[in-house]
Design an enzyme around this catalytic site. Structure first.
Site, PDB file in Angstrom:
ATOM      1  N   TYR A 177       0.843  -1.210   0.000  1.00  0.00           N
ATOM      2  CA  TYR A 177       0.000   0.000   0.000  1.00  0.00           C
ATOM      3  C   TYR A 177       0.873   1.253   0.000  1.00  0.00           C
ATOM      4  O   TYR A 177       1.683   1.451   0.904  1.00  0.00           O
ATOM      5  CB  TYR A 177      -0.880  -0.024   1.248  1.00  0.00           C
ATOM      6  CG  TYR A 177      -2.078   0.883   1.249  1.00  0.00           C
ATOM      7  CD1 TYR A 177      -1.961   2.245   0.985  1.00  0.00           C
ATOM      8  CD2 TYR A 177      -3.338   0.387   1.560  1.00  0.00           C
ATOM      9  CE1 TYR A 177      -3.067   3.073   1.012  1.00  0.00           C
ATOM     10  CE2 TYR A 177      -4.451   1.217   1.593  1.00  0.00           C
ATOM     11  CZ  TYR A 177      -4.303   2.556   1.327  1.00  0.00           C
ATOM     12  OH  TYR A 177      -5.397   3.381   1.365  1.00  0.00           O
TER      13      TYR A 177
ATOM     14  N   TYR B  73      -1.993   4.452 -10.212  1.00  0.00           N
ATOM     15  CA  TYR B  73      -3.076   3.659 -10.806  1.00  0.00           C
ATOM     16  C   TYR B  73      -4.431   4.163 -10.302  1.00  0.00           C
ATOM     17  O   TYR B  73      -5.195   4.798 -11.015  1.00  0.00           O
ATOM     18  CB  TYR B  73      -2.820   2.187 -10.486  1.00  0.00           C
ATOM     19  CG  TYR B  73      -3.981   1.233 -10.389  1.00  0.00           C
ATOM     20  CD1 TYR B  73      -4.734   0.867 -11.514  1.00  0.00           C
ATOM     21  CD2 TYR B  73      -4.294   0.639  -9.168  1.00  0.00           C
ATOM     22  CE1 TYR B  73      -5.770  -0.047 -11.395  1.00  0.00           C
ATOM     23  CE2 TYR B  73      -5.314  -0.282  -9.057  1.00  0.00           C
ATOM     24  CZ  TYR B  73      -6.063  -0.624 -10.167  1.00  0.00           C
ATOM     25  OH  TYR B  73      -7.076  -1.530 -10.045  1.00  0.00           O
TER      26      TYR B  73
END
Lengths: 138, 383
Positions: B281, B329
């Protein structure tokens, strides 16, 4: 008196004493009578042993700069203009708290993690004084 | 603990139909798209679902209602963006205990457009409004900057090393048609981008997007009857150490990640060196650096040198965030589900231009709050 249009703390039963002391420009910390732990933020139970047998002790108001950031994109309506310094101060008594570092150039090159700092209270409303810190003078 | 190894599998994984800036879609519409796509990917019907897991400021049952589901098991565990990884662990326990069989873990967030998003519920007497907000805490970048500054102080981590993460991740994004930001990026670009909260520049910070994602988890037995190769869950871990950043126990070390990672690796019986693709993450460039240290991919303080020289980029020795990450993204606000989706696709060999060769073991690692929580998962198509 007020330089503060931003969020002001509203005390809860376990934090009222802290904010009342701050209004008198005194920094107080809760201490657990059962295990001796001094902690921050104020709670109704010691976060080390869960005892409710707590007392308030006056802190020295001295500590060190533990870490900091220079905020360029600031919180909306925050009264200190950007850039401003948010600091984590480690108090001489042990606990850490979030604060602003004031009376300094908001320039990372001129600030040093570990530097000694001292509390200076800012009266931001009739009821609230915020503990900020500045480089220690003595 | 190791008896849970390989007991369940992720059998479906999908994004929403659209991702990006979607003012014409509510958060729940994004849930629905992702759930529908994940079930189709799994070869399962809506009526097969008997458990719903989601995280947000809603009740989990609100997502279930919108989707027309009547689950007999609901889990709304909310420990931040890593919640969906923790949900896999919870689903594993519930499935192994016989409480449910087909778990839908779903995420939909209108992070940019804020359509049908619940408001923040912190009152002026909340801990964070008493002890952080009066000092101008300006959202996540400010909090993460406090950790980054301490990490730099203790270990000599540099802004250039932070920027290496953003640059490598952008190279992966360029290989992903669904990534929001695909233009080439250099270390100098990152360093020249606007300072948000020193030491974090704009390009050290993740995107804010609208998207959904979902995965379907079921027992290993049932998984073997489904059309796609099961992605077995080998190990999981989760931990929570605090919530508000000023309570972070150690600003230079991610304690929750260390705790979660140790258990996930022990349960899986694999070591960091066995990992073929790492989905870490990346809300900010400092986060995967501290994750690499906490998870044992390198020693404490060596995360900066570890990512230097584009080691995590396509063609580098350590494929990381191959979807382009939260940095390039998509990042809705609670990104964790997307680490699972990409890991599943990598393990199945479905990633096209960005496929990691011989990808057998994937690691997903999520972040919650202000380094407050973590959830880790090790998965493989081999059990």
């Amino acid at each position: 008196m007020s330089d503060h249009a931003g969020p002001l703390p509203v005390p809860t039963p376990e934090t009222r004493r802290y904010w009342e002391a701050a209004r008198r420009h005194v920094l107080e910390l809760p201490r657990c009578r059962a295990c001796g732990h001094r902690f921050f933020y104020p709670r109704a139970a010691c976060p080390r042993c869960l005892s409710a047998d707590l007392e308030w002790v006056q802190a020295s108001g001295r500590g060190t700069l533990h870490t900091f950031t220079v905020v360029h994109r600031g919180a909306r309506d925050f009264p200190l203009g950007t850039p401003y310094v948010i600091a984590i101060v480690e108090l001489a008594e042990g606990p850490r708290l979030m604060t602003n570092l004031v009376d300094v150039e908001p320039d990372p090159a001129r600030l040093r993690i570990g530097m000694p700092v001292e509390v200076v209270f800012a009266d931001v409303s009739a009821d609230v004084a915020l503990p900020r810190f500045r480089p220690a003078r003595a | 603990m190791t008896r849970m190894r390989g007991r369940v599998a992720i059998v479906g994984a999908a994004e929403s139909d659209e991702m990006g800036r979607l003012p014409h879609k509510s958060a729940f519409a994004l849930h629905a798209e992702a759930a529908r796509n994940a079930l189709a990917d799994a070869g399962l019907e809506k009526d097969d679902v008997d458990a719903v897991f989601t995280a947000g400021l809603w009740m989990a049952s609100e997502a279930a209602e919108y989707l027309g589901l009547r689950p007999r098991y609901v889990d709304g565990t909310q420990i931040g963006g890593c919640s969906f990884i923790a949900h896999v662990e919870h689903a594993m326990g519930a499935i192994a205990a016989g409480l449910c069989e087909v778990a839908l873990i779903t995420h939909g967030e209108s992070g940019a457009s804020r359509v049908a998003m619940p408001g923040m519920r912190f009152g002026p007497d909340s801990v964070r409004l008493q002890f952080e907000a009066p000092f101008g805490l300006a959202g996540p970048p400010t909090g993460y900057a406090l950790a980054a500054a301490r990490h730099m102080h203790e270990f000599g981590t540099t802004s250039e090393q932070l920027a290496e993460v953003a640059v490598a991740t952008r190279k992966w994004a360029a290989l992903n048609p669904r990534a929001a930001m695909r233009d080439p990026l250099t270390v100098d670009d990152v360093l020249a981008s606007r300072m948000i909260s020193w030491p974090l520049h704009l390009l050290d910070c993740c995107l804010v997007t609208d998207a959904g994602g979902a995965v379907v988890v079921t027992s290993a037995e049932r998984a073997r009857d489904l059309p796609k190769r099961p992605v077995y869950v080998l190990g999981t871990g989760e931990a929570s150490t605090h919530v508000i950043v000023s309570q972070m126990p150690d600003f230079a070390r991610w304690d929750a990640a260390r705790i979660a990672g140790e258990r996930a690796f022990a349960m899986a019986g694999v070591a960091p060196a066995d990992v073929d693709v790492a989905m870490l993450y990346d809300a900010f460039t400092i986060v995967p650096i501290m994750a690499l240290e906490a998870l044992g991919f390198c020693k404490p303080g060596e995360g900066g040198p570890f990512v230097a020289g584009q080691r995590t980029a396509p063609g580098g020795a350590f494929p990381m965030n191959t979807n382009g990450g939260g940095l390039s993204y998509t990042h809705t606000g609670m990104y964790g589900i997307f680490t699972l989706i990409e890991a599943v696709w990598q393990l199945r060999g479905e990633c096209g231009a960005r496929q990691v060769p011989d990808c057998r073991v994937a690691l997903c690692h999520g972040l919650g709050g202000m380094f407050s929580a973590a959830a880790t998962l090790v998965a493989s198509t081999d059990v």
